[in-house]
Design a protein around this motif. Structure first.
Motif, PDB file in Angstrom:
ATOM      1  N   TYR A 152     -13.718  -3.271  -5.864  1.00  0.00           N
ATOM      2  CA  TYR A 152     -14.135  -2.880  -7.511  1.00  0.00           C
ATOM      3  C   TYR A 152     -14.906  -3.996  -7.882  1.00  0.00           C
ATOM      4  CZ  TYR A 152     -10.636   0.786  -6.355  1.00  0.00           C
ATOM      5  OH  TYR A 152      -9.835   1.872  -5.858  1.00  0.00           O
ATOM      6  N   ASP A 159       1.762   3.267  -7.206  1.00  0.00           N
ATOM      7  CA  ASP A 159       0.745   2.777  -8.016  1.00  0.00           C
ATOM      8  C   ASP A 159      -0.414   1.770  -7.339  1.00  0.00           C
ATOM      9  OD1 ASP A 159       1.667   4.199 -10.413  1.00  0.00           O
ATOM     10  OD2 ASP A 159       3.442   2.918 -10.046  1.00  0.00           O
ATOM     11  N   ASP A 167      -3.100   2.033  -5.704  1.00  0.00           N
ATOM     12  CA  ASP A 167      -4.428   2.255  -5.779  1.00  0.00           C
ATOM     13  C   ASP A 167      -4.945   1.445  -7.499  1.00  0.00           C
ATOM     14  OD1 ASP A 167      -4.966   3.096  -3.423  1.00  0.00           O
ATOM     15  OD2 ASP A 167      -4.903   5.221  -4.010  1.00  0.00           O
ATOM     16  N   GLN A 168      -4.193   2.088  -8.273  1.00  0.00           N
ATOM     17  CA  GLN A 168      -4.503   1.527  -9.576  1.00  0.00           C
ATOM     18  C   GLN A 168      -4.455   0.108  -9.820  1.00  0.00           C
ATOM     19  OE1 GLN A 168      -2.417   3.478 -12.790  1.00  0.00           O
ATOM     20  NE2 GLN A 168      -3.862   2.892 -14.261  1.00  0.00           N
ATOM     21  N   THR A 213      -4.671  -1.965  -7.655  1.00  0.00           N
ATOM     22  CA  THR A 213      -5.670  -2.661  -6.904  1.00  0.00           C
ATOM     23  C   THR A 213      -7.150  -2.722  -7.722  1.00  0.00           C
ATOM     24  OG1 THR A 213      -4.788  -2.165  -4.787  1.00  0.00           O
ATOM     25  CG2 THR A 213      -7.239  -2.695  -4.972  1.00  0.00           C
ATOM     26  N   ARG A 214      -7.503  -1.408  -8.341  1.00  0.00           N
ATOM     27  CA  ARG A 214      -8.533  -1.209  -9.101  1.00  0.00           C
ATOM     28  C   ARG A 214      -8.406  -2.277 -10.243  1.00  0.00           C
ATOM     29  NH1 ARG A 214      -7.895   3.701 -10.023  1.00  0.00           N
ATOM     30  NH2 ARG A 214      -6.791   3.779 -11.976  1.00  0.00           N
ATOM     31  N   ALA A 221      -9.110  -5.809  -0.703  1.00  0.00           N
ATOM     32  CA  ALA A 221      -9.142  -4.394  -1.162  1.00  0.00           C
ATOM     33  C   ALA A 221      -9.341  -4.383  -2.702  1.00  0.00           C
ATOM     34  CB  ALA A 221      -7.484  -3.630  -1.226  1.00  0.00           C
ATOM     35  N   VAL A 243       0.812  -1.270   0.130  1.00  0.00           N
ATOM     36  CA  VAL A 243       0.047  -0.020   0.117  1.00  0.00           C
ATOM     37  C   VAL A 243       0.854   1.384   0.138  1.00  0.00           C
ATOM     38  CG1 VAL A 243      -1.863  -1.105   1.147  1.00  0.00           C
ATOM     39  CG2 VAL A 243      -0.215   0.147   2.483  1.00  0.00           C
TER      40      VAL A 243
END
Length: 637
Positions: A625, A465, A467-468, A470-471, A621, A461
């Motif tokens: 999405y 990058d 967050d991207q 994980t998405r 996490a 975390v």
């Protein structure tokens, strides 16, 4: 000419130029084939698609000819005021296309008319302007160069044909400048050391040798930003021109793209047959036809006639022919299915199969004496076995193999306990919407299990990058993994900075059974991560046009054949050199369709063998999405 060259390669491309009248096509093709040096362009001008062709006579003192047309509604309209003969001062004398064609044929270099035996350098063929056979003969001899010229014109390139005599040899030079509206991404190399999909402008030359036109390979290539790049063959020119074509010259309905972000859903599978369940007993006619297919393929592949499926029969066959026991076999079953395998001891291996299959009714074998001379006998046999298994599938045999298979036949001992065959079929027809409506919750993990992956996740975390990444993982789970909440851990696992892969740049990967289907990594010391996703070729590239359309949508993506045994034939990895490119891939419903088919077929082959590296925290996490109606947290149980 355009039809002969283009349709052979891309039969499904809808060229707006093809909507033109015969006279439009005649002048475009005949003028360069009649020895007139020509320049032509197809461009978007003031809201209209405009075609302009200008041809210069091979003999001085003659007027040039010019044709202009615009695409209005659904057809071409010739601009009569701009179509005609052109004086040296540039004045246009309007003429109809038939008259222009006669003007062109009035001055044809003699070397282009093989039947001409008199002295003059030029021949008057204007009397045959309406003779289709004459025009065909004139165009046929320059089919390659002038076909390339017309194809490039149809693809929106600014094309030129130059006729000359070099060192006593007639020469035809074809050049193509990049379309003005080209997608700039096509001109950028996807990675260091690689060429762009469209390397640059095109140059080529043909010389007349012994009454035949021969491509001058030394002059064929691309004029790129970093210098000349050689061209392998004409097909490469044709492919590059189609890649670089602006959307404006193609039918918008053909080039339409559908994206998840615009509300599109994954289409149903395009595969003609997807057997997920054991079939009912086939009729005798069906069985007979299947066995005949096996016999035909086995004969071509060097296997024996069908033998009795006994150890003694196989041993006797090998002994009579002075062969060793190593080799390959094809089992035949009472329902017309087969099994392809290898063994260092064929008679013993057959005994093992007899104990497993009660419906075994025949065997064909092919010995292999080469293993006696190689250091790794088993590896040698498995490499050749892979070739046979892939070939059997490619000709349509129904094989009971598991590894190397694109589609398993019959029950899946692993997956059928988690997801029923009916649910699997439902999911295959609509992966994203089926996942979104699944009511299953995620599995729970013990505190000890969670503790083992906490450190890696905390480090993850902190990545810029995170967050991207994980998405992207969440999008892949939502669109491509069957019932991800139910199949988590049992059928697939998600790694997170796992050693030793993390030291080599690997950030995370999803493993289904034993196959990595989505991987995110730093490639070659790059400062930013990228990734790869595995797809089913038959779904993503059902025609040659499909691969062209894909490359136009994703010009920075590299396509590499997948080598995993469990994947079977017809699988590829799509390599993205940035996270944005990877996310764009997973937004394309054609890509997620192909990735979903691969995921289900691999999942049916067995349980996940990488559970040890599974990260419940990163999975938690990523599930943020996944638009499921009932995905609950596994970390709070």
């Amino acid at each position: 000419m355009a039809s002969d060259n283009g349709e052979e390669n891309f039969v499904e491309i809808a060229l707006l130029l093809n909507e033109g009248s015969d006279e439009l096509g005649d002048l475009a093709a005949v003028a360069p084939c009649a020895g007139w040096s020509s320049q032509a362009s197809l461009q978007w001008v003031r809201g209209q698609l405009a075609l302009r062709i200008r041809a210069v006579a091979p003999s001085p003192g003659l007027d040039a000819v010019q044709m202009a047309a615009v695409f209005e509604g659904s057809q071409w309209r010739i601009d009569s005021q701009s179509t005609g003969s052109v004086s040296e001062e540039g004045a246009v004398e309007p003429k109809d296309v038939d008259t222009l064609l006669s003007d062109v044929l009035r001055c044809v270099p003699a070397y282009l008319v093989p039947s001409h035996t008199t002295d003059p350098m030029f021949v008057d063929l204007s009397a045959g302007a309406g003779d289709d056979a004459l025009l065909d003969r004139l165009c046929d001899q320059l089919q390659e160069p002038c076909g390339l010229y017309v194809w490039g014109l149809a693809m929106g390139w600014e094309m030129s044909v130059t006729h000359a005599v070099t060192d006593g040899l007639p020469e035809v030079r074809i050049a193509g400048r990049l379309p003005r509206q080209i997608d700039e991404r096509l001109l950028v190399a996807p990675a260091e050391g690689e060429n762009p999909l469209v390397p640059g402008a095109i140059n080529s030359s043909w010389l007349l040798h012994n009454d035949g036109w021969v491509l001058n390979s030394e002059a064929a290539g691309f004029a790129g930003a970093s210098g000349r790049i050689a061209c392998g063959d004409l097909d490469e020119f044709v492919w590059v021109m189609a890649l670089g074509a602006p959307d404006s010259v193609l039918d918008s309905t053909v080039m339409a793209t559908r994206w998840h972000s615009e509300g599109a859903s994954i289409p149903t599978s395009s595969l003609p047959v997807t057997p997920l369940k054991a079939e009912d007993s086939p009729s005798s006619d069906v069985v007979g036809a299947r066995l005949e297919m096996i016999a035909d393929w086995a004969g071509v592949s060097g296997f024996s006639e069908r033998l009795s499926p006994t150890r003694a029969a196989v041993a006797r066959y090998l002994k009579d022919r002075h062969h060793g026991t190593e080799g390959y076999y094809v089992l035949e079953f009472s329902d017309g299915q087969c099994y392809v395998g290898e063994s260092v001891n064929l008679p013993v291996r057959l005994d093992q199969h007899r104990a497993r299959y009660s419906d075994l009714q025949g065997v064909r074998i092919r010995s292999d004496d080469i293993p006696r001379r190689v250091p790794d006998v088993k590896r040698h046999l498995r490499i050749q076995e892979r070739i046979f298994i892939h070939a059997a599938q490619n000709v349509g045999l129904l094989a009971r193999n598991i590894n190397e298979m694109a589609t398993m036949i019959g029950a899946s001992k692993h997956l059928d306990r988690i997801v029923s065959p009916v649910e699997q079929e439902k999911w295959l027809s609509a992966p994203d919407s089926t996942n979104a409506s699944d009511l299953a919750g995620r599995r729970a993990y013990s505190e000890e299990r969670l503790a083992s992956s906490t450190v890696n996740f905390r480090q993850f975390v902190t990545l810029p990058d995170a967050d991207q990444i994980t998405r992207i993982i969440g999008q892949y789970l939502a669109r491509c993994v069957p019932y991800p909440a139910r199949t988590e851990y049992q059928s697939w696992a998600l790694s997170c900075l796992t050693k030793p892969g993390w030291k080599r740049g690997r950030l995370s990967c999803i493993t289904i059974a034993m196959t990595e289907t989505l991987t995110l990594f730093y490639d070659g010391g790059s400062a930013s991560p990228g990734g790869k996703v595995q797809v089913n070729d038959a779904e993503l590239f059902p025609t040659e046009y499909s691969e062209l359309a894909f490359s136009r949508r994703h010009p920075t993506i590299r396509i590499v054949p997948a080598e995993y045994e469990e994947s079977g034939p017809g699988q590829s990895f799509l390599y993205a050199y940035s996270l944005d490119d990877l996310e764009r891939l997973l937004d394309d419903v054609a890509v997620t369709r192909a990735a979903a088919t691969t995921a289900l077929h691999i999942m049916r082959k067995g349980p996940c063998m990488q559970r040890k590296v599974h990260s419940p925290q990163l999975t938690e996490a990523a599930f943020r999405y996944v638009p499921s109606t009932a995905v609950s947290s596994a970390l709070t149980h």
